[in-house]
Design a protein around this motif. Structure first.
Motif, PDB file in Angstrom:
ATOM      1  N   ASP A 189       0.832  -1.206   0.000  1.00  0.00           N
ATOM      2  CA  ASP A 189       0.000   0.000   0.000  1.00  0.00           C
ATOM      3  C   ASP A 189       0.867   1.257   0.000  1.00  0.00           C
ATOM      4  O   ASP A 189       0.576   2.227  -0.707  1.00  0.00           O
ATOM      5  CB  ASP A 189      -0.941   0.021   1.209  1.00  0.00           C
TER       6      ASP A 189
ATOM      7  N   GLN B  57       1.011   4.100  -2.841  1.00  0.00           N
ATOM      8  CA  GLN B  57       0.756   5.499  -2.511  1.00  0.00           C
ATOM      9  C   GLN B  57       1.897   6.378  -3.019  1.00  0.00           C
ATOM     10  O   GLN B  57       1.665   7.449  -3.583  1.00  0.00           O
ATOM     11  CB  GLN B  57       0.578   5.673  -0.994  1.00  0.00           C
ATOM     12  N   GLN B  58       3.131   5.926  -2.820  1.00  0.00           N
ATOM     13  CA  GLN B  58       4.280   6.691  -3.314  1.00  0.00           C
ATOM     14  C   GLN B  58       4.251   6.796  -4.838  1.00  0.00           C
ATOM     15  O   GLN B  58       4.535   7.863  -5.390  1.00  0.00           O
ATOM     16  CB  GLN B  58       5.591   6.041  -2.863  1.00  0.00           C
TER      17      GLN B  58
ATOM     18  N   GLU C 258       1.662   9.351  -5.849  1.00  0.00           N
ATOM     19  CA  GLU C 258       2.153  10.711  -5.627  1.00  0.00           C
ATOM     20  C   GLU C 258       3.189  11.109  -6.676  1.00  0.00           C
ATOM     21  O   GLU C 258       3.218  12.263  -7.113  1.00  0.00           O
ATOM     22  CB  GLU C 258       2.718  10.840  -4.211  1.00  0.00           C
TER      23      GLU C 258
ATOM     24  N   SER D  77      -0.372   2.330 -10.255  1.00  0.00           N
ATOM     25  CA  SER D  77      -0.631   3.432  -9.323  1.00  0.00           C
ATOM     26  C   SER D  77      -0.048   4.732  -9.860  1.00  0.00           C
ATOM     27  O   SER D  77      -0.640   5.802  -9.689  1.00  0.00           O
ATOM     28  CB  SER D  77      -0.047   3.111  -7.945  1.00  0.00           C
TER      29      SER D  77
END
Length: 108
Positions: A24, A28-29, A32, A61
């Motif tokens: 996770d 998330q990184q 971003e 992601s």
């Protein structure tokens, strides 16, 4: 023994939880990085490095972050255009200020 089996299961559960948290965090990184990369070259740091790190962490992601930034930029642009149109509409004079209660009227 039953107790050692239970301890092994607890350790496996802890490992899985740790892996989920790490995954996770990586996602998330990457997200971003996608947001930053969508701003384009010229933002702080190296744009190519940001792209490389984001894709290495999680290509999906990273792509989601880029897409989210693109959608946000479009929405902001649409809001600004709408606001500019509303402000430039002929005959849409601003409302006159309302005098405070008890103020003397000029028509007496």
């Amino acid at each position: 023994s039953l107790s050692s089996v239970s301890q092994e299961e607890d350790a496996d559960d802890a490992d899985r939880t740790e892996q989920r948290v790490a995954t996770d965090f990586r996602r998330q990184q990457a997200f971003e990085c996608g947001l930053k990369a969508a701003e384009g070259p010229g933002v702080e740091g190296s744009w190519a490095a940001t792209v490389g790190v984001g894709v290495a962490l999680s290509p999906r992601s990273f792509a989601r972050g880029c897409k989210a930034a693109e959608v946000a930029a479009r929405a902001e642009g649409a809001m600004r255009r709408k606001q500019a149109l509303e402000n430039a509409t002929p005959g849409a004079a601003p409302l006159a200020p309302v005098p405070p209660p008890g103020a003397a009227s000029s028509g007496a």
